[in-house]
Scaffold this active site. Sequence first.
Site, mmCIF file in Angstrom:
data_model
loop_
_atom_site.group_PDB
_atom_site.id
_atom_site.type_symbol
_atom_site.label_atom_id
_atom_site.label_comp_id
_atom_site.label_asym_id
_atom_site.label_seq_id
_atom_site.Cartn_x
_atom_site.Cartn_y
_atom_site.Cartn_z
ATOM 1 N N HIS A 201 5.926 -2.726 4.084
ATOM 2 C CA HIS A 201 5.727 -1.782 2.977
ATOM 3 C C HIS A 201 4.455 -2.196 2.236
ATOM 4 O O HIS A 201 4.144 -3.394 2.161
ATOM 5 C CB HIS A 201 6.957 -1.864 2.060
ATOM 6 C CG HIS A 201 6.908 -0.921 0.903
ATOM 7 N ND1 HIS A 201 6.182 -1.184 -0.236
ATOM 8 C CD2 HIS A 201 7.494 0.284 0.710
ATOM 9 C CE1 HIS A 201 6.321 -0.178 -1.081
ATOM 10 N NE2 HIS A 201 7.111 0.726 -0.534
ATOM 11 N N VAL A 203 3.594 -2.846 -0.661
ATOM 12 C CA VAL A 203 3.635 -3.853 -1.720
ATOM 13 C C VAL A 203 3.813 -5.257 -1.128
ATOM 14 O O VAL A 203 3.579 -6.253 -1.803
ATOM 15 C CB VAL A 203 4.740 -3.496 -2.740
ATOM 16 C CG1 VAL A 203 6.071 -4.091 -2.346
ATOM 17 C CG2 VAL A 203 4.320 -3.906 -4.133
ATOM 18 N N LYS A 204 4.179 -5.349 0.158
ATOM 19 C CA LYS A 204 4.376 -6.644 0.812
ATOM 20 C C LYS A 204 3.017 -7.217 1.246
ATOM 21 O O LYS A 204 1.991 -6.604 1.008
ATOM 22 C CB LYS A 204 5.340 -6.506 1.985
ATOM 23 C CG LYS A 204 6.628 -5.729 1.666
ATOM 24 C CD LYS A 204 7.538 -6.460 0.677
ATOM 25 C CE LYS A 204 8.584 -5.546 0.069
ATOM 26 N NZ LYS A 204 9.776 -5.310 0.844
ATOM 27 N N THR A 205 3.042 -8.348 1.918
ATOM 28 C CA THR A 205 1.774 -9.053 2.147
ATOM 29 C C THR A 205 0.872 -8.348 3.151
ATOM 30 O O THR A 205 -0.351 -8.378 3.017
ATOM 31 C CB THR A 205 2.062 -10.514 2.537
ATOM 32 O OG1 THR A 205 2.777 -11.106 1.458
ATOM 33 C CG2 THR A 205 0.787 -11.295 2.775
#
Length: 415
Positions: A201, A203-205
């Site tokens: 997603h 917002v993840k790294t």
Amino acid sequence: MGGPASRTPLSVLPYGRQDIDQADIDAVTAVLRGDWLTQGPAVEAFEGALRERTGAAHAVSCANGTAALHLAALALGLGPGDAVVVPAVTFLATANAARYVGAEVAFADVDPATGLMGPGQAEAAMERAARAGWRVRALAPVHFAGQTADMAGLGVLADRHGLAVIEDACHAIGSVDVMPDGRALPVGSNAFGTLTAFSFHPVKTIAAGEGGAVTTNDLRLAARLRRMRNHGMERDPAAFEDREAAFDESGSANPWYYEMAEPGFNYRLTDIHSALALSQLGRLDAFVERRRRLMELYAERLAPLAPLVRPADHVPWCRPAWHLCAVRIDFAAAGRTRARVMADLRARGIGSQVHYIPVHRQPYWRERCGDLALPGADAHYAQTLSLPLFPAMADADVDRVATVLAETLGLPART
Ligand SMILES: *Cc1c(COP(=O)(O)O)cnc(C)c1O
């Protein structure tokens, strides 16, 4: 990424965001110009790169991190009467995945200083589950904020009780467990566990748009993951059970034939998303490095705000790829509510977020599990606030967040 320190400070800082460069865009447009939009060569290339990155024998991509957790539960054959141990401090999806297959959730407490479930907390949850008459089949540790749970300790517990381990590594692509003898074990290698779930997603790294994956070293589980990702459909002649329908009289597999032993899902990742994920995976080291540097700066800049503001404790067994800058703030001692602090930060262009409302406090789970006392999770929730952390932040952005946070809490500004 250019010289990070010379980046232009951003006027509005979300708590996290993706970092897309021209190479990422080119990778996606190349797919759009090609022959496959879904389940083509980019999917295979991404899965190969993820195997290489994690050291796992198998990587199965899927639609998102929630699908990854669901596929993991399906692959293990969890169902009604079974229970999965899940830390109370996590995103809803870790617990929901168990319910999708009809299994129960035994919520475990966490260390309030890290948000992580340890072996002692997992064992207490197992005892509660046994009293409820559930058969605990799996542990689902969550690598909160990018720090890994104590996998060596949880692995011993799992072995002792014959449990599977599903690592929720949605926060932790790029994190590494470092053994006392110096060995480095990447998250996803499943050195201590059975299956590891990732999310891509934005917002993840690393970002795929929506995307996820499961890694495992177990060939049988990998085959089940692949099948359940694609309607439960089996195309491998070696696995066919209905010989009469599958093979002609000469013993050759009929070319159109496929078989379904149990209904699966359409959880496939597309080539479009895989191309982005693959390109982003190539940038993971740079992302991790930048996040680490920003966390060091935060530690320096927030140090004068102690003890009202303290960073999360660092666990000794992990070299984290920091996903969140989740700090602990003693709002009561500061005489400010968290809602007020968040609103004041927002008004100054600084986003923040709370990770997480403990899952056992949700109405659905209260109804199902009653009023569980998990004081570590409650203490974590009472103090936690995630400050902006993403690779495009400038060093000066960290200065600004620290200064504004100090003013918001009524502390004298840093010198
Ligand atoms: C993001 C996240 C998920 C779900 O991943 P999606 O890709 O959004 O479905 C699951 N667990 C944790 C801990 C997460 O942070």
